[in-house]
Design a protein around this motif. Structure first.
Motif, short mmCIF file in Angstrom:
data_model
loop_
_atom_site.label_atom_id
_atom_site.label_comp_id
_atom_site.label_asym_id
_atom_site.label_seq_id
_atom_site.Cartn_x
_atom_site.Cartn_y
_atom_site.Cartn_z
N GLN A 73 0.80 -1.21 0.00
CA GLN A 73 0.00 0.00 0.00
C GLN A 73 0.84 1.27 0.00
O GLN A 73 0.33 2.37 -0.19
CB GLN A 73 -0.94 0.01 1.22
N GLY A 74 2.15 1.12 0.19
CA GLY A 74 3.04 2.27 0.20
C GLY A 74 3.26 2.82 1.61
O GLY A 74 2.41 2.65 2.49
N THR A 75 4.40 3.45 1.82
CA THR A 75 4.72 4.11 3.08
C THR A 75 5.41 5.42 2.74
O THR A 75 5.56 5.79 1.57
CB THR A 75 5.66 3.24 3.94
N GLU A 76 5.86 6.11 3.77
CA GLU A 76 6.60 7.36 3.53
C GLU A 76 7.95 7.10 2.86
O GLU A 76 8.56 8.02 2.31
CB GLU A 76 6.81 8.11 4.84
N ASN A 77 8.38 5.85 2.87
CA ASN A 77 9.67 5.51 2.26
C ASN A 77 9.55 4.94 0.85
O ASN A 77 10.57 4.75 0.17
CB ASN A 77 10.41 4.49 3.13
N GLY A 78 8.34 4.63 0.42
CA GLY A 78 8.16 4.03 -0.90
C GLY A 78 6.73 4.14 -1.36
O GLY A 78 5.80 4.13 -0.54
N PRO A 79 6.50 4.25 -2.67
CA PRO A 79 5.14 4.43 -3.19
C PRO A 79 4.32 3.14 -3.14
O PRO A 79 4.85 2.05 -2.99
CB PRO A 79 5.38 4.86 -4.63
N SER A 80 3.01 3.31 -3.28
CA SER A 80 2.12 2.16 -3.41
C SER A 80 2.41 1.43 -4.73
O SER A 80 2.70 2.05 -5.75
CB SER A 80 0.67 2.62 -3.37
N LEU A 81 2.31 0.11 -4.68
CA LEU A 81 2.50 -0.70 -5.88
C LEU A 81 1.20 -1.31 -6.38
O LEU A 81 1.22 -2.11 -7.32
CB LEU A 81 3.51 -1.82 -5.59
N ILE A 82 0.11 -0.91 -5.79
CA ILE A 82 -1.19 -1.43 -6.20
C ILE A 82 -1.57 -0.80 -7.55
O ILE A 82 -1.69 0.41 -7.67
CB ILE A 82 -2.26 -1.13 -5.15
N GLY A 83 -1.69 -1.65 -8.56
CA GLY A 83 -2.07 -1.19 -9.89
C GLY A 83 -0.91 -0.90 -10.81
O GLY A 83 -1.14 -0.51 -11.96
N VAL A 84 0.35 -1.09 -10.36
CA VAL A 84 1.49 -0.82 -11.26
C VAL A 84 1.70 -1.95 -12.26
O VAL A 84 2.34 -1.77 -13.29
CB VAL A 84 2.79 -0.57 -10.46
N GLY A 85 1.16 -3.14 -11.94
CA GLY A 85 1.25 -4.26 -12.87
C GLY A 85 2.58 -5.00 -12.83
O GLY A 85 3.55 -4.56 -12.22
N SER A 86 2.61 -6.12 -13.54
CA SER A 86 3.82 -6.96 -13.56
C SER A 86 4.95 -6.31 -14.35
O SER A 86 6.13 -6.55 -14.08
CB SER A 86 3.49 -8.32 -14.16
N ALA A 87 4.63 -5.45 -15.33
CA ALA A 87 5.67 -4.83 -16.15
C ALA A 87 6.56 -3.93 -15.33
O ALA A 87 7.79 -3.91 -15.51
CB ALA A 87 5.03 -4.05 -17.30
N ALA A 88 5.98 -3.15 -14.42
CA ALA A 88 6.77 -2.24 -13.59
C ALA A 88 7.71 -3.01 -12.68
O ALA A 88 8.87 -2.64 -12.50
CB ALA A 88 5.84 -1.35 -12.77
N VAL A 89 7.22 -4.10 -12.09
CA VAL A 89 8.06 -4.90 -11.21
C VAL A 89 9.19 -5.56 -11.99
O VAL A 89 10.34 -5.57 -11.56
CB VAL A 89 7.22 -5.97 -10.48
N ASP A 90 8.86 -6.11 -13.15
CA ASP A 90 9.88 -6.78 -13.96
C ASP A 90 10.96 -5.79 -14.38
O ASP A 90 12.14 -6.14 -14.41
CB ASP A 90 9.23 -7.40 -15.20
N PHE A 91 10.58 -4.55 -14.70
CA PHE A 91 11.58 -3.55 -15.07
C PHE A 91 12.44 -3.15 -13.88
O PHE A 91 13.68 -3.18 -13.95
CB PHE A 91 10.89 -2.31 -15.65
N GLN A 92 11.81 -2.77 -12.79
CA GLN A 92 12.57 -2.25 -11.64
C GLN A 92 13.46 -3.32 -11.01
O GLN A 92 14.62 -3.05 -10.69
CB GLN A 92 11.60 -1.70 -10.59
N VAL A 93 12.93 -4.51 -10.83
CA VAL A 93 13.70 -5.58 -10.20
C VAL A 93 14.65 -6.22 -11.22
O VAL A 93 15.80 -6.55 -10.90
CB VAL A 93 12.77 -6.64 -9.60
N GLY A 94 14.19 -6.36 -12.47
CA GLY A 94 15.01 -7.01 -13.49
C GLY A 94 16.20 -6.20 -13.94
O GLY A 94 17.13 -6.75 -14.53
N THR A 95 16.21 -4.88 -13.70
CA THR A 95 17.37 -4.04 -14.02
C THR A 95 18.22 -3.74 -12.79
O THR A 95 19.20 -3.00 -12.89
CB THR A 95 16.92 -2.71 -14.65
N GLY A 96 17.84 -4.27 -11.65
CA GLY A 96 18.61 -4.05 -10.43
C GLY A 96 18.32 -2.73 -9.74
O GLY A 96 18.95 -2.41 -8.73
N ARG A 97 17.37 -1.95 -10.26
CA ARG A 97 17.05 -0.67 -9.61
C ARG A 97 16.40 -0.88 -8.25
O ARG A 97 16.55 -0.05 -7.34
CB ARG A 97 16.15 0.16 -10.52
#
Length: 264
Positions: A73-97
């Motif tokens: 749901q997100g916190t003050e340290n990171g945004p909510s990931l609800i609705g970002v989809g699998s593409a956003a996760v695959d990009f961010q995690v798959g590039t090491g970001r």
């Protein structure tokens, strides 16, 4: 009677036959293992599988929930990931970001922390929370129109990433990364999800076919060297002007000094 005939009569194999059998066994075993490994590596992960989603939830709780919350749901340290989809996760995690090493103007690409299977599981879990952009299929990444892709890239992307995809500086310590040695799927996902400072190019802004064309253009310029010779990292007129000012003008001054010294 020869030794070979004696071995045949006694029912024994010669030493060369034993070596040949061992080699055949090793080759067969190695071939079967390679085929199995290749099939496993290329097999698509079912992102709707409850087992995969459950694995992703466990990975998320252990590695991501500190910043993004237990329910993403997100916190003050990171945004909510609800609705970002699998593409956003695959990009961010798959590039090491992600996960980030430290806070900063933007997440930097670095060595990947998870295996492909774990990345897919994380993507499956986040995708299960709410609908969002999906990881593109292989057919969406290949055989685009290079000429059309070049025109689209210059109109939509070159102002930040440079016309040759060499990247460029933005404000407040941010930057548009270079696009060489970036996989086609990650380029597509970046256009689809708009990570960090990048705008979102959804299918109404750039159709899937147009995204494919841009990817084909980037692949073309990466695999074909510059016809002009020394590229100076494709950083544009500032670096080229500085090069000419320092080395070109310096050579003229040196030549003038040399001619003057010779005349004296």
């Amino acid at each position: 009677m020869s030794a070979t005939q004696a071995s045949r009569r006694n029912g024994r194999r010669g030493p060369l036959a034993s070596v040949a059998l061992i080699l055949i066994g090793l080759v067969a075993t190695g071939g079967a293992y390679a085929a199995f490994s290749s099939a496993s590596a290329t097999a698509a992960v079912d992102l709707s599988s409850p087992a995969v989603i459950n694995q992703g939830q466990k990975l998320f709780a252990a590695n991501c929930s500190t910043c993004h919350g237990q329910q993403a749901q997100g916190t003050e340290n990171g945004p909510s990931l609800i609705g970002v989809g699998s593409a956003a996760v695959d990009f961010q995690v798959g590039t090491g970001r992600m996960p980030m090493q430290m806070s900063g103007p933007q997440a930097l690409s670095k060595p990947v922390q998870f295996t492909d299977e774990q990345t897919q599981a994380l993507a499956a879990y986040v995708a299960s929370l709410a609908p969002g952009p999906a990881i593109p299929s292989q057919s969406q990444l290949e055989n685009g129109d290079v000429a059309a892709g070049g025109e689209l890239f210059r109109i939509n992307c070159a102002m930040c990433h440079n016309v040759a995809g060499a990247g460029g500086a933005l404000t407040e310590g941010k930057f548009a990364p270079q696009l060489t040695h970036v996989s086609a799927v990650h380029v597509y996902e970046a256009m689809l999800t708009g990570p960090q400072n990048m705008p979102v190019f959804n299918d109404l802004n750039l159709t899937p076919e147009e995204k494919k064309d841009i990817i084909s253009y980037l692949s073309y310029i990466e695999s074909n060297p510059s016809a002009g010779g020394l590229e100076l990292s494709n950083l544009g007129p500032v670096s080229e002007g500085l090069f000419l000012w320092v080395f070109g003008l310096g050579a003229i001054v040196a030549l003038t000094v040399w001619i003057t010294a010779k005349s004296n």
